[in-house]
Each structure stands twice: as structure tokens, then as C-alpha cells.
Design an enzyme around this catalytic site. Structure first.
Site, short mmCIF file in Angstrom:
data_model
loop_
_atom_site.label_atom_id
_atom_site.label_comp_id
_atom_site.label_asym_id
_atom_site.label_seq_id
_atom_site.Cartn_x
_atom_site.Cartn_y
_atom_site.Cartn_z
N HIS A 107 -3.37 4.28 -1.44
CA HIS A 107 -4.18 4.65 -0.27
C HIS A 107 -4.90 5.96 -0.59
CE1 HIS A 107 -5.77 4.87 3.63
NE2 HIS A 107 -4.73 4.48 4.34
N GLY A 116 -9.02 -6.87 9.41
CA GLY A 116 -7.90 -6.18 10.03
C GLY A 116 -7.58 -6.69 11.41
N ARG A 117 -8.35 -6.24 12.39
CA ARG A 117 -8.06 -6.60 13.78
C ARG A 117 -8.10 -8.10 14.02
NH1 ARG A 117 -12.62 -2.71 15.66
NH2 ARG A 117 -13.11 -3.03 13.46
N ARG A 170 -7.79 2.03 -2.55
CA ARG A 170 -8.62 1.98 -1.34
C ARG A 170 -9.28 3.34 -1.12
NH1 ARG A 170 -7.62 0.44 5.09
NH2 ARG A 170 -9.06 -1.32 5.00
N ASN A 209 -9.31 7.45 4.40
CA ASN A 209 -8.99 7.77 5.80
C ASN A 209 -8.38 9.14 6.04
OD1 ASN A 209 -10.01 5.30 6.47
ND2 ASN A 209 -8.03 4.32 6.85
N GLN A 235 0.84 -1.19 0.00
CA GLN A 235 0.00 0.00 0.00
C GLN A 235 0.88 1.25 0.00
OE1 GLN A 235 -2.25 1.71 3.41
NE2 GLN A 235 -4.07 1.07 2.26
#
Length: 374
Positions: free
Chosen positions: A178, A325-326, A230, A181, A101
Site C-alpha cells: 500500500h 470497490g463499493r 498501489r 492514500n 495488501q
């Protein structure tokens, strides 16, 4: 035919054996000095690689100016390229694929990360609300950035292209831009952070220009079928947000749809900002459901998915693959655990950012758990 998490999937030129994707995850564990990927990073990614599986790496700053958090591994020095090569070798040794990324944080940086202590760059000189993470892992208010001069935008695009070439040298299988966000690409996209009056500001077409030019530049290096993007429509991370997200992102995705990219990767709004806290925003739209009709390629979706909700999203046709992710942080063998219906390790949020092996490479696999029980 019913599609599930273990149906094969073509992403660009690659045939994946399953649709459990590892999402990009900032972990702040690059070696110092130089923000160089280390043997510990290679071990971490190797643990999470599977035969026919796809990993999207943590965001890798395309330049020192693009860095915004400490110990994030860059892709702009020979040492970083060599470090990343140990990571790609570890993933390929397990039969997996890995995309890098490419990341530029823009105004979300801090002068402590910048050459000569300069202000971060952004489309416009508008400070974000909130706090940056300084080079010494401290918190400080976001600073007012300097608006990038239009004459320097071609250099910025060249920096992305060089980072893409560096990723190829490091042995990656592709790259992801990216554009989510609240970082630089999204700062150009959104009206609240882009108040330029030149050809990179104003209209939606102008605000989309940088993204499309970056995609064009890196596609010359890789071929568009090895480039992903993304986006976070409706997101609020890092003081982001758009007054008319449907119109903006509808245009962006329609333009991207012409480019035959490897995939579009959307973050669901319910999870926007989940890296900083436990969030599950209510009464928000589904990005995947809204924008799927505008996108004819492969669609990866991320954001608070569990195995059952991931299967439901695939079965409904809302996505082609799910990025976790987590759950991948805490479960190095996540695809196998899902396949077996095995319990999942809980993640430990205080060890997400910075540190060493604890909370990084010491989560047990199923095999470790069974050996301990014997």
C-alpha cells in the site's frame, strides 16, 4: 483483438479468467481482541471469490505500530496468520486468487492504537489535518507523529519482509504494497510530509528510497512477479498531496518498471477519499492515461468505475484490469452480474465500517434474488 472485462489476463504467474478485480476495502470487522480475521471475514471473501478471479484484500497492518483504525485484521501474530488462512482457503475453494495488501498507516494512526500509547511514527513530525479513528471507534484530531529515527528504518523494512513471509504462511497468492492514500509509504514519497535531511528525504530519489527498499525486501520473500504496488498520484486522501505529482510519480513508476512486478495499481484522482464520502472530483487528470506510457507491465486501475466505463478504459488500452470497490461490497457476485448485464445492488454506506453481518455478508446474489422471486 478487442479486450473486455472477460478477456483472460496473466498477472504474474497466474492466469485470470476475467479482469473484474476486487479492490482492497477497509471494513473494520476483525475479531477482538487481537484484530484476528474470523469466520465472518472468510464468508465475506468467499462470497466474492470467482474461478479465475483476483481479490486484493483489505489493508492488513504489518505491525501494531502500523495500525491506524480499529478492528483491521493484522498480519503480525500467529493468531492473525491462522485467521487469514481461513480466508485464503475460502477464496481458493471457489477457484479464486487473493493478494494481501500490506499496510502501515504512519501518521494517520492515533496513540490509542499504539503500544504504550506512544505517538504514531512518520517520516517527519508533521501532523495531518483532519481526524483519526481511535481504538474505540471515536473521532479525534490527528496527533503530531514522531519522526522515525534513521537507525530504525532497517527494522521497518524487516517488518514488511516478515509480514510478507506471514502472508505466504497464511496461503496468499501474492502481496500488494500500500503506497497510496496518505499512508506511510506515500508520506515518505511526498515533500509536504517528508522533510527529512538524511538519505530518505529531500530529493525525489531519496524520498523514493524507502518504497524501493521495501519492494526489494518483500520480493526476496515472494519473487517480484507476485508483488504488486498501489499508488494514488494526484490523490488528496488523509491530507496527502504533492506539489509536482507528475515529476514525482513519473520517477517512481519508471523505477518500479525496472523491477518486473506483478502489477501497478493506480487510484484515479476523481475518487480520492471515496471511502469516507461520495466524491467525484472534477477537472482532475487521469492517472492511468498519464502514467501508462511509463509502465510496461500489467496495470490495474480503480476509482468510480461502472461496467460501461470500465469496458471503455480497457478498450482504449488505458488499463489491463479494473478494480471495483463499493460495487463489490454490495454485489458479492459482481462479475456475473456484469457478464449478464443484470441490475446491481445499491450499497449502504453507513454499514461500510465496523459492525457484523449487516451490510457485509447479507447482500443478495443473483441466485438469492431469483429464489426470492419464485
Amino acid at each position: 483483438m478487442t479486450v473486455n472485462l472477460f478477456s483472460p489476463l496473466a498477472i504474474g504467474p497466474y492466469e485470470l479468467a476475467h479482469r473484474v478485480i476486487m479492490a482492497p476495502l477497509t471494513r473494520m470487522r476483525a475479531s477482538q481482541p487481537g484484530n484476528v480475521p474470523s469466520a465472518l471475514n472468510a464468508e465475506y471473501y468467499g462470497q466474492r471469490a470467482t474461478k479465475g478471479g483476483l481479490i486484493i484484500s483489505e489493508g492488513s497492518p504489518v505491525s501494531l505500530v502500523g495500525q491506524g483504525m480499529p478492528a483491521t485484521p493484522g498480519i503480525h501474530t500467529p493468531e492473525q496468520i491462522a485467521g487469514w488462512q481461513t480466508v485464503t482457503e475460502a477464496v481458493h475453494g471457489k477457484g479464486g486468487k487473493i493478494f494481501l495488501q500490506l499496510w502501515h498507516v504512519g501518521r494517520i494512526s492515533h496513540s490509542s492504537h499504539q503500544p504504550d500509547g506512544a505517538a504514531p511514527i512518520a517520516p517527519s513530525a508533521i501532523a495531518a489535518k483532519g481526524q483519526a479513528v481511535t481504538a474505540s471507534f471515536e473521532r479525534a484530531p490527528f496527533e503530531t507523529p514522531q519522526a522515525i529515527d534513521i537507525d530504525l528504518i532497517p527494522l521497518l523494512i524487516d517488518i514488511y519482509a516478515q509480514a510478507a513471509a506471514n502472508a505466504k504462511q497464511a496461503g496468499f497468492d501474492g502481496i500488494e504494497i500500500h503506497g497510496a492514500n496518505g499512508y506511510l509509504i506515500e508520506q515518505f514519497l511526498q515533500a509536504r510530509t517528508n522533510q527529512r535531511t538524511d538519505q530518505y528525504g529531500g530529493s525525489i530519489e531519496n524520498r523514493t528510497r524507502l518504497l524501493l527498499e521495501v519492494i526489494e525486501a518483500v520480493s526476496k520473500v515472494w519473487g517480484s512477479d507476485r508483488v504488486g504496488i498501489r499508488l494514488s498520484p494526484f490523490g488528496i486522501a488523509n491530507d496527502s498531496g504533492e506539489d509536482d505529482p507528475l515529476r514525482l510519480y513519473g520517477h517512481v513508476i519508471r523505477e518500479l518498471n525496472r523491477l518486473h512486478l506483478a502489477y501497478l495499481h493506480l487510484i484515479e484522482p476523481r475518487a480520492s477519499g471515496a471511502g469516507q464520502a461520495e466524491v467525484d472530483h472534477k477537472n482532475v487528470p487521469s492517472a492511468a492515461e498519464l502514467f501508462r506510457p511509463a509502465w510496461s507491465g500489467k496495470l490495474i486501475v480503480a476509482g468510480n468505475f461502472r461496467p460501461d466505463t470500465a469496458e471503455a478504459a480497457l478498450a482504449a488500452g488505458h488499463a489491463d484490469a479494473i478494480a471495483f470497490g463499493r460495487l463489490f461490497i454490495a454485489n458479492p457476485d459482481l462479475p456475473e452480474r456484469i457478464r449478464r448485464g443484470a441490475p446491481l445492488n445499491p450499497y449502504h454506506r453507513p454499514t461500510f465500517y465496523g459492525g457484523g453481518a449487516e451490510g457485509y455478508t447479507d447482500y443478495p446474489s443473483l441466485d438469492d434474488t431469483m429464489e426470492a422471486a419464485e
